[in-house]
Design a protein around this motif. Sequence first.
Motif, PDB file in Angstrom:
ATOM      1  N   TRP A   1      42.625  22.100  56.168  1.00  0.00           N
ATOM      2  CA  TRP A   1      41.892  23.268  55.493  1.00  0.00           C
ATOM      3  C   TRP A   1      42.330  24.537  56.474  1.00  0.00           C
ATOM      4  O   TRP A   1      42.134  24.777  55.903  1.00  0.00           O
ATOM      5  N   CYS A   2      42.040  24.212  57.559  1.00  0.00           N
ATOM      6  CA  CYS A   2      42.301  25.253  59.141  1.00  0.00           C
ATOM      7  C   CYS A   2      43.103  25.881  58.766  1.00  0.00           C
ATOM      8  O   CYS A   2      43.637  26.969  58.540  1.00  0.00           O
ATOM      9  N   ASP A   3      44.545  25.014  58.377  1.00  0.00           N
ATOM     10  CA  ASP A   3      45.557  25.720  58.427  1.00  0.00           C
ATOM     11  C   ASP A   3      45.564  26.796  56.643  1.00  0.00           C
ATOM     12  O   ASP A   3      46.219  28.062  56.411  1.00  0.00           O
ATOM     13  N   ILE A   4      44.739  26.386  56.278  1.00  0.00           N
ATOM     14  CA  ILE A   4      44.569  27.155  54.537  1.00  0.00           C
ATOM     15  C   ILE A   4      44.058  28.044  55.218  1.00  0.00           C
ATOM     16  O   ILE A   4      43.854  29.306  53.771  1.00  0.00           O
ATOM     17  N   LEU A   5      42.295  27.912  55.453  1.00  0.00           N
ATOM     18  CA  LEU A   5      41.920  29.653  55.537  1.00  0.00           C
ATOM     19  C   LEU A   5      42.878  30.620  57.276  1.00  0.00           C
ATOM     20  O   LEU A   5      42.165  31.371  56.494  1.00  0.00           O
ATOM     21  N   ILE A   6      43.576  30.076  57.432  1.00  0.00           N
ATOM     22  CA  ILE A   6      44.279  30.493  58.057  1.00  0.00           C
ATOM     23  C   ILE A   6      45.215  31.904  57.955  1.00  0.00           C
ATOM     24  O   ILE A   6      45.524  32.601  57.363  1.00  0.00           O
TER      25      ILE A   6
END
Length: 466
Positions: free
Chosen positions: A376-381
């Motif tokens: 999820w974090c990598d998508i937000l990045i």
Amino acid sequence: MPFSSDEDRNFPVSKFESMLKTNDVYFFDADDFENIIHHYLDTGKVALAKKAIQIGLGQHTSSTNLKLLQIEVLIFENRFDVAEKMLDELAALETSNEEIYIQRANIYSKRDKHEMAIRFLREALAYTSDNADIYSLIGMEYLFLDKYAEARDCFIKCLDEDPEDYSALYNVIYCFDFLEDHDGAISYLNSYLEYNPYSEVGWHQAGKQYFQKKMLKEALAAFDFAIISDDTFVGAYLEKGKVLEKMGRYGEAIENYELTLRLDDPTSFAYLRMGKCYEKLGNDNEAKKYYYKTVHEDPLLDKGWIAITDFYLKQLNYQKAKYYINKALHIDSENITYWKRSAEINRELHLYEEADISYQKTIELGNYELDTWTSWCDILIKIGEYENAVHVLLQALEFYPKEALLEYRISGLYFLLTDPLKGQQHLKRALAENFDQHAVIKELFPVVFRSKTVKSIITDFKKASI
């Protein structure tokens, strides 16, 4: 109105209900009343059972059995004080009636005083002609107390009295399973089968125990014996199919699953397993056909929808995978696995906003796996939501307080957000937790990784640890 027992097997019940409708008064002997009351209790018609008890005791005022049935109803209604008073009166007259002890035990059981219930049930053993029923009740009380070894021993005594009491056999194996004593279960079943060699249930349970221990040849032999004992035993064919799958004998597994479809109504489980087998054999058309049958047979079976979705994911057909996972979500929008698959598919399709929503829903529903947080974090990045990404990672740290993969990401994000002090703090924590994973910074934050500050911190840490 004439009545004949030849006209109606439930003649006493029919006669009783006719009496209630016409307000006539018919005489029944006490045994008939007992049968009528049992019929109503078994069918959940408590009001009619109470009416039959009332009329029955009016005609047979001294009938102990009818009074015991009244007590049973009182206990069902949690009217324990009245029931106990009646039991005291009966006990003064009949000290050797086992049912009095059973009903006292029933009261204590419903009050969660299971040790006292066991005490009265053991007293009942002195007066009963049916030890198996009493041991079964004692076994259930031990289960309430989470005393699985004692419960197991009681159910074994039931089987000593009646080897075909399969309810007791299932309970014995349940206890062994809870105790994680598969060797003990196998040992017991082998001794049981020595005296009951044609027990299909015994062989079936033995096969499941062997399967648990990955003793596939022994499991296969046990299921074969179950089928020899009863060639219509659907459960044995299903379990045999599972063993053959594990052995890589997919064609034979399919044959066993097909047999279950001929012996009984189709099951989504059989369809699903057949689809898996055909997929293993490289027969994609048959695999798809049986996956479709799986979800048609049981649209609520999440394994069916996941199987279809994963089938298309393996083929890199993300649009088809998205179509089927969306159908699954339309049926069950609270399924964590569906949302996680949805997130993965949207990520592959570069639909990052949709992936963001899917990961968020996955977390909201209670999936706190590390890879869910990091993905999820990598998508937000990717979509430039750096502050949201930090917020997500700080939540994740509450579940994984010493996880370097989270610390490296937080560090990189703080550097991007021009907060180098926090970036350095989290980078040093990450290096201390797992230096070898520092490539995460290079992969996700190449600009940050090339900065002199970050390179210096990494180099200094490496030198200090040599």
